[in-house]
Design a protein around this motif. Structure first.
Motif, PDB file in Angstrom:
ATOM      1  N   TYR B  35       5.911 -76.111  53.791  1.00  0.00           N
ATOM      2  CA  TYR B  35       5.615 -76.625  52.464  1.00  0.00           C
ATOM      3  C   TYR B  35       4.517 -77.675  52.562  1.00  0.00           C
ATOM      4  CZ  TYR B  35      10.013 -74.478  51.040  1.00  0.00           C
ATOM      5  OH  TYR B  35      11.021 -73.578  50.787  1.00  0.00           O
ATOM      6  N   GLN B  37       3.037 -81.015  50.566  1.00  0.00           N
ATOM      7  CA  GLN B  37       3.365 -82.017  49.549  1.00  0.00           C
ATOM      8  C   GLN B  37       2.167 -82.918  49.298  1.00  0.00           C
ATOM      9  OE1 GLN B  37       6.607 -84.797  50.370  1.00  0.00           O
ATOM     10  NE2 GLN B  37       7.021 -85.023  48.184  1.00  0.00           N
ATOM     11  N   LEU B  43       5.541 -80.536  45.745  1.00  0.00           N
ATOM     12  CA  LEU B  43       5.961 -79.720  46.878  1.00  0.00           C
ATOM     13  C   LEU B  43       5.700 -78.261  46.578  1.00  0.00           C
ATOM     14  CD1 LEU B  43       9.255 -81.577  47.652  1.00  0.00           C
ATOM     15  CD2 LEU B  43       7.681 -80.860  49.441  1.00  0.00           C
ATOM     16  N   PHE B  45       5.372 -74.260  48.248  1.00  0.00           N
ATOM     17  CA  PHE B  45       5.721 -73.351  49.334  1.00  0.00           C
ATOM     18  C   PHE B  45       4.469 -72.688  49.890  1.00  0.00           C
ATOM     19  CE2 PHE B  45       8.251 -70.317  51.592  1.00  0.00           C
ATOM     20  CZ  PHE B  45       7.613 -69.090  51.443  1.00  0.00           C
ATOM     21  N   LEU B  88       1.143 -84.085  53.146  1.00  0.00           N
ATOM     22  CA  LEU B  88       2.270 -84.084  54.070  1.00  0.00           C
ATOM     23  C   LEU B  88       2.715 -82.634  54.194  1.00  0.00           C
ATOM     24  CD1 LEU B  88       4.396 -85.752  55.720  1.00  0.00           C
ATOM     25  CD2 LEU B  88       5.795 -85.753  53.643  1.00  0.00           C
ATOM     26  N   LEU B  90       5.453 -80.150  55.494  1.00  0.00           N
ATOM     27  CA  LEU B  90       6.869 -80.148  55.879  1.00  0.00           C
ATOM     28  C   LEU B  90       7.291 -78.766  56.337  1.00  0.00           C
ATOM     29  CD1 LEU B  90       8.099 -82.239  52.852  1.00  0.00           C
ATOM     30  CD2 LEU B  90       8.316 -82.959  55.222  1.00  0.00           C
ATOM     31  N   PHE B 105      14.919 -79.904  56.710  1.00  0.00           N
ATOM     32  CA  PHE B 105      13.511 -80.260  56.859  1.00  0.00           C
ATOM     33  C   PHE B 105      13.260 -81.191  58.038  1.00  0.00           C
ATOM     34  CE2 PHE B 105      11.214 -78.651  53.158  1.00  0.00           C
ATOM     35  CZ  PHE B 105      12.268 -78.184  52.382  1.00  0.00           C
ATOM     36  N   GLY B 106      12.068 -81.059  58.588  1.00  0.00           N
ATOM     37  CA  GLY B 106      11.605 -81.975  59.607  1.00  0.00           C
ATOM     38  C   GLY B 106      10.956 -83.188  58.963  1.00  0.00           C
ATOM     39  N   PRO B 107      10.485 -84.127  59.778  1.00  0.00           N
ATOM     40  CA  PRO B 107       9.900 -85.374  59.266  1.00  0.00           C
ATOM     41  C   PRO B 107       8.506 -85.190  58.678  1.00  0.00           C
ATOM     42  CG  PRO B 107       9.752 -85.319  61.636  1.00  0.00           C
ATOM     43  CD  PRO B 107      10.541 -84.108  61.240  1.00  0.00           C
TER      44      PRO B 107
END
Lengths: 115, 114
Positions: B35, B37, B43, B45, B88, B90, B105-107
């Motif tokens: 994703y 952002q 956000l 996809f 960002l 994700l 989700f990851g950071p």
């Protein structure tokens, strides 16, 4: 195409107040899943809840509760006795069943909890 | 169980360059989604990979591509970077069974394009 609307851009409350975050969705599909995620300042999205379209039971988890009403296409999220640590952006999202893992997100609600 | 990891966490590139981002899913998870952002678009996809095959694709130009390896790790590539690619990114993984579409989700990787 599906759509998720979070009309509240920002909400500010004082600690210990209850707060409800609204989520309205649109889809022509009859089977789908709804989600809530929390995004603290660190940026990572934290999974809170998943609800499928056939399960309209409300759910409570500690201070969190969710109200799913298919008749109004809403999936609202209530935090009881809010705390400063609840400050974050909250996202509501939708996945169509059989559509793989493609989340459609709302624009998010920034919650600020102050002392 | 270790969570989703993404590397690098921060990246600065210039316009025209290309970039590769990496995502390691939760052990046992076979689906990896990406994703983007941004403040303006929220956000969005990008795509999803499952068992090394792209299963879903969002509405992004062909400059955005991805792949998944046999160990379920995934990479995302952006070629000919534009200023608007600053975001960002994700990555999320999900397993199979009854919780098949619960995505974790990851950071994130924060990409800045100058």
């Amino acid at each position: 195409a599906q759509k998720v609307t979070q009309a509240q851009t920002e909400i500010s409350v004082v600690e210990k107040e209850d707060v409800t975050l609204d989520c309205v969705y649109e889809t022509r599909d009859t089977t789908y899943y709804l989600f809530w995620y929390k995004q603290p300042p660190s940026g990572e999205l934290v999974f809170l809840i998943r609800r499928n379209s056939f399960d309209e039971q409300n759910e409570i988890s500690g201070r969190y509760s969710w109200n799913f009403q298919k008749s109004t296409s809403s999936f609202n999220f209530t935090i009881t006795a809010s705390q400063v640590v609840d400050s974050a952006v909250y996202f509501c999202a939708l996945i169509l069943t059989g559509g793989g893992n493609k989340l459609t997100f709302g624009t998010g609600t920034q919650l600020k909890v102050e002392l | 169980k270790a969570g989703v990891t993404q590397t690098p966490r921060y990246l600065i590139k210039t316009r025209g360059q290309q970039v590769t981002l990496s995502c390691s899913p939760i052990s046992g998870h076979r689906s990896v989604s990406w994703y983007q952002q941004t403040p303006g678009q929220g956000l969005q996809f990008l795509f999803e990979y499952f068992s090394e095959t792209q299963r879903n694709k969002g509405n992004f130009p062909g400059r955005f591509s991805g792949r998944q390896f046999s160990n379920s790790r995934s990479e995302m590539n952006v070629s000919t970077l534009e200023l608007g690619d600053s975001a960002l990114y994700l990555c999320a993984s999900s397993g199979t069974g009854v919780a098949y579409n619960e995505q974790f989700f990851g950071p994130g990787t924060r990409l800045t394009v100058l």
